[in-house]
Design a protein around this motif. Structure first.
Motif, PDB file in Angstrom:
ATOM      1  N   ILE A   1      74.052  13.672  35.176  1.00  0.00           N
ATOM      2  CA  ILE A   1      73.043  14.351  35.979  1.00  0.00           C
ATOM      3  C   ILE A   1      73.667  15.304  36.999  1.00  0.00           C
ATOM      4  N   GLU A   2      74.846  15.000  37.507  1.00  0.00           N
ATOM      5  CA  GLU A   2      75.497  15.916  38.449  1.00  0.00           C
ATOM      6  C   GLU A   2      75.723  17.277  37.793  1.00  0.00           C
ATOM      7  N   ARG A   3      76.145  17.258  36.539  1.00  0.00           N
ATOM      8  CA  ARG A   3      76.386  18.500  35.803  1.00  0.00           C
ATOM      9  C   ARG A   3      75.082  19.274  35.600  1.00  0.00           C
ATOM     10  N   ARG A   4      74.006  18.551  35.296  1.00  0.00           N
ATOM     11  CA  ARG A   4      72.716  19.195  35.048  1.00  0.00           C
ATOM     12  C   ARG A   4      72.134  19.810  36.313  1.00  0.00           C
ATOM     13  N   VAL A   5      72.217  19.080  37.429  1.00  0.00           N
ATOM     14  CA  VAL A   5      71.721  19.635  38.694  1.00  0.00           C
ATOM     15  C   VAL A   5      72.508  20.887  39.052  1.00  0.00           C
ATOM     16  N   LYS A   6      73.807  20.829  38.879  1.00  0.00           N
ATOM     17  CA  LYS A   6      74.631  22.003  39.180  1.00  0.00           C
ATOM     18  C   LYS A   6      74.234  23.189  38.310  1.00  0.00           C
ATOM     19  N   ASP A   7      74.011  22.962  37.016  1.00  0.00           N
ATOM     20  CA  ASP A   7      73.611  24.061  36.134  1.00  0.00           C
ATOM     21  C   ASP A   7      72.276  24.654  36.565  1.00  0.00           C
ATOM     22  N   GLN A   8      71.315  23.806  36.937  1.00  0.00           N
ATOM     23  CA  GLN A   8      70.033  24.311  37.424  1.00  0.00           C
ATOM     24  C   GLN A   8      70.227  25.181  38.664  1.00  0.00           C
ATOM     25  N   LEU A   9      71.045  24.701  39.591  1.00  0.00           N
ATOM     26  CA  LEU A   9      71.283  25.455  40.823  1.00  0.00           C
ATOM     27  C   LEU A   9      72.023  26.759  40.558  1.00  0.00           C
ATOM     28  N   LYS A  10      72.953  26.736  39.617  1.00  0.00           N
ATOM     29  CA  LYS A  10      73.717  27.946  39.304  1.00  0.00           C
ATOM     30  C   LYS A  10      72.809  29.030  38.702  1.00  0.00           C
ATOM     31  N   VAL A  11      71.880  28.610  37.845  1.00  0.00           N
ATOM     32  CA  VAL A  11      70.944  29.586  37.271  1.00  0.00           C
ATOM     33  C   VAL A  11      70.048  30.149  38.368  1.00  0.00           C
ATOM     34  N   ALA A  12      69.520  29.284  39.234  1.00  0.00           N
ATOM     35  CA  ALA A  12      68.676  29.765  40.332  1.00  0.00           C
ATOM     36  C   ALA A  12      69.449  30.725  41.231  1.00  0.00           C
TER      37      ALA A  12
ATOM     38  N   PRO B   1      56.621  37.709  35.305  1.00  0.00           N
ATOM     39  CA  PRO B   1      57.786  37.319  34.496  1.00  0.00           C
ATOM     40  C   PRO B   1      58.193  35.876  34.790  1.00  0.00           C
ATOM     41  N   SER B   2      58.345  35.088  33.737  1.00  0.00           N
ATOM     42  CA  SER B   2      58.580  33.655  33.895  1.00  0.00           C
ATOM     43  C   SER B   2      59.708  33.182  32.994  1.00  0.00           C
ATOM     44  N   ILE B   3      60.600  32.403  33.573  1.00  0.00           N
ATOM     45  CA  ILE B   3      61.699  31.797  32.815  1.00  0.00           C
ATOM     46  C   ILE B   3      61.631  30.293  32.999  1.00  0.00           C
ATOM     47  N   THR B   4      61.633  29.565  31.891  1.00  0.00           N
ATOM     48  CA  THR B   4      61.801  28.114  31.935  1.00  0.00           C
ATOM     49  C   THR B   4      63.272  27.809  31.703  1.00  0.00           C
ATOM     50  N   VAL B   5      63.865  27.054  32.613  1.00  0.00           N
ATOM     51  CA  VAL B   5      65.280  26.672  32.518  1.00  0.00           C
ATOM     52  C   VAL B   5      65.334  25.235  32.016  1.00  0.00           C
ATOM     53  N   GLU B   6      65.926  25.030  30.850  1.00  0.00           N
ATOM     54  CA  GLU B   6      66.032  23.694  30.244  1.00  0.00           C
ATOM     55  C   GLU B   6      67.495  23.253  30.247  1.00  0.00           C
ATOM     56  N   THR B   7      67.836  22.267  31.069  1.00  0.00           N
ATOM     57  CA  THR B   7      69.146  21.635  30.950  1.00  0.00           C
ATOM     58  C   THR B   7      69.026  20.451  29.986  1.00  0.00           C
ATOM     59  N   PHE B   8      70.160  19.904  29.561  1.00  0.00           N
ATOM     60  CA  PHE B   8      70.190  18.882  28.516  1.00  0.00           C
ATOM     61  C   PHE B   8      70.471  17.512  29.114  1.00  0.00           C
ATOM     62  N   ARG B   9      69.553  16.578  28.901  1.00  0.00           N
ATOM     63  CA  ARG B   9      69.622  15.277  29.551  1.00  0.00           C
ATOM     64  C   ARG B   9      70.707  14.348  28.989  1.00  0.00           C
ATOM     65  N   GLY B  10      71.422  14.783  27.984  1.00  0.00           N
ATOM     66  CA  GLY B  10      72.557  14.002  27.509  1.00  0.00           C
ATOM     67  C   GLY B  10      73.776  14.119  28.407  1.00  0.00           C
ATOM     68  N   PHE B  11      73.838  15.183  29.209  1.00  0.00           N
ATOM     69  CA  PHE B  11      74.954  15.386  30.126  1.00  0.00           C
ATOM     70  C   PHE B  11      74.762  14.544  31.394  1.00  0.00           C
TER      71      PHE B  11
ATOM     72  N   ARG C   1      64.656  14.624  35.759  1.00  0.00           N
ATOM     73  CA  ARG C   1      65.085  14.466  37.144  1.00  0.00           C
ATOM     74  C   ARG C   1      65.983  15.574  37.653  1.00  0.00           C
ATOM     75  N   ALA C   2      66.885  16.086  36.831  1.00  0.00           N
ATOM     76  CA  ALA C   2      67.769  17.146  37.323  1.00  0.00           C
ATOM     77  C   ALA C   2      66.980  18.380  37.731  1.00  0.00           C
ATOM     78  N   ALA C   3      65.829  18.607  37.084  1.00  0.00           N
ATOM     79  CA  ALA C   3      64.999  19.764  37.436  1.00  0.00           C
ATOM     80  C   ALA C   3      64.479  19.623  38.859  1.00  0.00           C
ATOM     81  N   TRP C   4      63.847  18.471  39.162  1.00  0.00           N
ATOM     82  CA  TRP C   4      63.284  18.378  40.517  1.00  0.00           C
ATOM     83  C   TRP C   4      64.320  17.976  41.548  1.00  0.00           C
ATOM     84  N   PHE C   5      65.437  17.354  41.133  1.00  0.00           N
ATOM     85  CA  PHE C   5      66.549  17.167  42.067  1.00  0.00           C
ATOM     86  C   PHE C   5      67.047  18.535  42.540  1.00  0.00           C
ATOM     87  N   ALA C   6      67.214  19.458  41.596  1.00  0.00           N
ATOM     88  CA  ALA C   6      67.652  20.808  41.961  1.00  0.00           C
ATOM     89  C   ALA C   6      66.618  21.477  42.861  1.00  0.00           C
TER      90      ALA C   6
END
Length: 317
Positions: free
Chosen positions: A296-307, A284-294, A139-144
Motif C-alpha cells: 500500500i505504501e507504493r500505491r499511495v505514493k503512485d497516486q500522489l505522484k500522479v496528482a 476533462p476527467s481522469i480515473t487513476v487506477e493503482t494495483f492492489r497487489g502492490f 484504500r490507497a485512493a482515499w489514503f492519498a
C-alpha cells in the motif's frame, strides 16, 4: 527526441479516435490496458496439473502475486494514515506555500457524510477537483486523498474530497448499502442512499466547475477475458487534456513519475463519476487506477505522484 515523442502521441491519439468513430463501437474500450491472459496457475502442492479451485499465485507483467482465481490478494496494511503526512510518501509537496484552507461537508448528518477540503493558492490559477475513494475498499485512493487535503499550492484552487465513500471506507467496502456508488451517477436527490451521495458529489463538482477532475481508484480483478485495470489511466474523452494525458503516460513509462508504467483505457462505465462528469458536465476527467497487489505504501505514493504531476502541469505547484 521531441519529434519522435509527438509522433507517438499522434499515432496513439489516432488509434483512440478510430476506436471512438467506428460504427457500433462507441462502448468499446481503447485497446491499451492489457486483457488478462489465459491462466495456468498452480497450487502450492500441485503435481503440475492446473488447480482450478484454489490457485495460489499469478504472474502479471513479470511480478508474482497471491491469487484466488478471480482477484489478486491484497497485502496486509498496517498504516496509521491519520498520523501521516505527504512527505512520508513523496517529496513532491515539500515546498510550503502561503494558502488558505477550509472544509465543508457533503450529505451532512448522515452515514455517508464526508469532507471536501478547499485549498486556495496566493496566485490566480486553474481549479482542479480530486475525488478519492468512491469505492471505500480501495484504500490507497482515499489514503492519498487524505494526504492531498494537507498539501499547499502556489496558485489556483484545489478541492479534495476524501474518502468519497466514507461509509464504505469505515468497513473497507466498495458499496453503499447494496449498491455500487460508481454506477449511480449523477444520482438522485430523493433516491437511495448511494444515489443521494452521488447526487451531492456530482452537484458539488458542477458548482465548482473545475477545469480538471481526478478520480482516484484501485484495481484488483485479474480474470481471463477482462481488461486488467491495475496501473491504468481511464478517460471517456481526451478533449481538453490530450497533451497532458499522453505526456503523463510517457513519463510513467520512462520511470519519471510512478513505480511502474501506466497504460490507458476507456471510456468509463455508464453511471461512473468519470463517464457522467465527462458526458454531462464536459469536464476533462481522469480515473487513476493503482494495483492492489502492490504494497500500500507504493500505491499511495503512485497516486500522489500522479496528482503532483497534474498539479505541476497546471502550474499550481
Amino acid at each position: 527526441m521531441l519529434c519522435v515523442k509527438r509522433l507517438c502521441v499522434l499515432t496513439l491519439g489516432l488509434l483512440v479516435l478510430l476506436c471512438a468513430c467506428t460504427p457500433g463501437t462507441s462502448e468499446k474500450k481503447a485497446e491499451a490496458a492489457p486483457t488478462a491472459a489465459p491462466l495456468q496457475t498452480l497450487s502450492p502442492d500441485s503435481d503440475g496439473s492446473p488447480e482450478e479451485s484454489a490457485p495460489a499465485t499469478v504472474t502479471i507483467n513479470g511480478e508474482t502475486f497471491a491469487y484466488d482465481g478471480f482477484r489478486v490478494l491484497e497485502p496486509e496494511c498496517d498504516l496509521d494514515i491519520y498520523s501521516m503526512e505527504p512527505k512520508d510518501f513523496t517529496d513532491d509537496f515539500n515546498t510550503v506555500y502561503e494558502c488558505q484552507r477550509e472544509s465543508y461537508q457533503l450529505t451532512p448528518e448522515t452515514e455517508t457524510e464526508t469532507t471536501v477540503v478547499r485549498i486556495t493558492g496566493q496566485e490566480p490559477g486553474p481549479t482542479v477537483y480530486i475525488a478519492a475513494g468512491i469505492h471505500g475498499d480501495e484504500r490507497a485512493a482515499w489514503f492519498a486523498g487524505l494526504m492531498l487535503q494537507k498539501i499547499t499550492i502556489r496558485a489556483g484552487t484545489l478541492y479534495v474530497l476524501s474518502p468519497a465513500n466514507a461509509k464504505g471506507a469505515k468497513v473497507v467496502s466498495r458499496m453503499v448499502g447494496e449498491e455500487d456508488p460508481n454506477r449511480c451517477f449523477p444520482g438522485q436527490e430523493d433516491g437511495t442512499e448511494a444515489q443521494r451521495l452521488c447526487y451531492a458529489i456530482f452537484h458539488d463538482i458542477e458548482e465548482k466547475a473545475p477545469e480538471q477532475l481526478l478520480d482516484l481508484h484501485e484495481a484488483i480483478v485479474y480474470k481471463e477475458g477482462r481488461d486488467f485495470l491495475g496501473s491504468t489511466l481511464i478517460y471517456s474523452s481526451l478533449d481538453g487534456m490530450q497533451d497532458m494525458v499522453f505526456d503523463l503516460l510517457f513519463a510513467t513509462q520512462a520511470g519519471e513519475v510512478t513505480s511502474t508504467s501506466f497504460g490507458y483505457n476507456g471510456p468509463g462505465p455508464a453511471g461512473s463519476m468519470n463517464r457522467t462528469v465527462t458526458d454531462q458536465l464536459h469536464i476533462p476527467s481522469i480515473t487513476v487506477e493503482t494495483f492492489r497487489g502492490f504494497p500500500i505504501e507504493r500505491r499511495v505514493k503512485d497516486q500522489l505522484k500522479v496528482a503532483a504531476y497534474v498539479l505541476r502541469y497546471k502550474g499550481m505547484l
